[in-house]
Structures are given as structure tokens and as C-alpha cells.
Design a protein around this motif. Structure first.
Motif, short mmCIF file in Angstrom:
data_model
loop_
_atom_site.label_atom_id
_atom_site.label_comp_id
_atom_site.label_asym_id
_atom_site.label_seq_id
_atom_site.Cartn_x
_atom_site.Cartn_y
_atom_site.Cartn_z
N LEU A 13 0.87 -1.17 0.00
CA LEU A 13 0.00 0.00 0.00
C LEU A 13 0.91 1.22 0.00
O LEU A 13 1.69 1.42 0.92
N LEU A 14 0.81 2.02 -1.07
CA LEU A 14 1.60 3.24 -1.19
C LEU A 14 0.72 4.44 -0.90
O LEU A 14 -0.38 4.55 -1.45
N ALA A 15 1.21 5.32 -0.04
CA ALA A 15 0.44 6.51 0.32
C ALA A 15 1.37 7.70 0.46
O ALA A 15 2.52 7.57 0.86
N GLN A 16 0.85 8.86 0.10
CA GLN A 16 1.56 10.12 0.28
C GLN A 16 0.64 11.04 1.06
O GLN A 16 -0.57 11.02 0.84
N PRO A 17 1.09 11.85 1.91
CA PRO A 17 2.46 11.98 2.40
C PRO A 17 2.78 10.90 3.44
O PRO A 17 1.95 10.02 3.69
N ALA A 21 0.83 7.30 5.19
CA ALA A 21 1.37 5.94 5.24
C ALA A 21 1.41 5.46 6.69
O ALA A 21 1.02 4.32 6.99
N GLU A 22 1.84 6.32 7.59
CA GLU A 22 1.90 5.95 9.01
C GLU A 22 0.50 5.69 9.57
O GLU A 22 0.30 4.76 10.34
N GLN A 23 -0.47 6.50 9.16
CA GLN A 23 -1.85 6.32 9.62
C GLN A 23 -2.41 5.00 9.11
O GLN A 23 -3.04 4.25 9.86
N HIS A 24 -2.17 4.68 7.84
CA HIS A 24 -2.61 3.39 7.29
C HIS A 24 -1.96 2.24 8.06
O HIS A 24 -2.61 1.25 8.39
N PHE A 25 -0.66 2.37 8.33
CA PHE A 25 0.06 1.33 9.06
C PHE A 25 -0.55 1.09 10.44
O PHE A 25 -0.80 -0.05 10.83
N LEU A 26 -0.81 2.16 11.18
CA LEU A 26 -1.38 2.02 12.52
C LEU A 26 -2.78 1.41 12.47
O LEU A 26 -3.11 0.53 13.27
N THR A 27 -3.61 1.87 11.55
CA THR A 27 -4.97 1.36 11.43
C THR A 27 -4.99 -0.12 11.05
O THR A 27 -5.66 -0.93 11.69
N ILE A 28 -4.24 -0.47 10.03
CA ILE A 28 -4.23 -1.87 9.56
C ILE A 28 -3.58 -2.78 10.60
O ILE A 28 -4.05 -3.89 10.84
N GLY A 40 4.76 -4.35 7.51
CA GLY A 40 5.96 -3.52 7.63
C GLY A 40 5.71 -2.13 7.10
O GLY A 40 4.98 -1.95 6.13
N LEU A 41 6.30 -1.14 7.76
CA LEU A 41 6.21 0.25 7.32
C LEU A 41 7.58 0.69 6.80
O LEU A 41 8.59 0.52 7.48
N TYR A 42 7.61 1.24 5.58
CA TYR A 42 8.86 1.68 4.99
C TYR A 42 8.65 3.02 4.31
O TYR A 42 7.88 3.13 3.35
N THR A 43 9.33 4.04 4.82
CA THR A 43 9.31 5.37 4.22
C THR A 43 10.74 5.87 4.13
O THR A 43 11.67 5.22 4.60
N ALA A 66 3.24 -4.62 2.95
CA ALA A 66 4.19 -3.52 3.05
C ALA A 66 3.43 -2.22 2.86
O ALA A 66 2.69 -2.06 1.89
N ILE A 67 3.60 -1.32 3.81
CA ILE A 67 2.94 -0.03 3.73
C ILE A 67 4.03 1.03 3.73
O ILE A 67 4.97 0.96 4.52
N GLY A 68 3.91 2.00 2.82
CA GLY A 68 4.92 3.04 2.78
C GLY A 68 4.65 4.08 1.73
O GLY A 68 3.57 4.14 1.14
N THR A 69 5.66 4.88 1.51
CA THR A 69 5.61 5.94 0.50
C THR A 69 6.30 5.44 -0.76
O THR A 69 6.57 4.24 -0.89
#
Length: 91
Positions: A13-17, A21-28, A40-43, A66-69
Motif C-alpha cells: 500500500l503506497l500513500a503520500q504523504p 502511510a503511518e496512519q494506514h500502518f497504525l490502522t491496519i 511492515g512500514l517503509y518510508t 508492506a505499507i509506505g511511501t
């Protein structure tokens, strides 16, 4: 994304800003905390000491989601079996 994981594929899951990405990571992470799905969170701001382990786990297939920017799109990032990419576009 969970259908991909259930079929032994990785999903990203790619998100900006970065805060999205951090919000998606915490929610999921909260929603799937008891599921056994590794997330995993990667920015670009991922700490250097954790980057290596995240990249190793992505390449080994140990991270399922994988969640990140856009940092996840770099040439040196390898996925074991990427099956789905979701892009969260904010306008």
C-alpha cells in the motif's frame, strides 16, 4: 490485500504523504493484530538500523503487507512474491 496474502502473495500500500502511510500502518496493524499477518512500514524516514531488517524480510517474504511511501519503489527493494499494489492518491 488480504486475498493476496491468503494466496501466498505479498501486497503493498503506497500513500503520500508520510503521515498518511503511518496512519494506514497504525490502522491496519490494529485491525490485524491477532491475525498472524506481518505488516511492515517503509518510508524515506525509516531509521537506518531498521531498514536492513525490513528489506531482508520483504525479500524473504516474511512481511506480508508492506505499507509506505514511494520509498518502496526504489530499485534496491525486492519483494519475494509481490502480487498486489494499492496506491492511495490524495488530491
Amino acid at each position: 490485500m488480504l486475498t493476496a496474502v491468503a494466496n501466498k502473495l505479498q501486497a503493498a500500500l503506497l500513500a503520500q504523504p508520510k503521515c498518511s502511510a503511518e496512519q494506514h500502518f497504525l490502522t491496519i496493524s490494529n485491525l490485524l493484530k491477532d491475525s498472524g499477518v506481518k505488516i511492515g512500514l517503509y518510508t524515506s524516514r525509516t531509521k537506518r538500523e531498521t531498514r536492513g531488517s525490513i528489506l531482508k524480510d520483504l525479500a524473504a517474504g516474511k512481511i506480508h503487507l508492506a505499507i509506505g511511501t514511494q520509498a518502496l519503489l526504489q530499485e534496491d527493494i525486492e519483494f519475494a512474491n509481490l502480487g498486489l499494489v494499492v496506491v492511495d492518491e490524495q488530491t
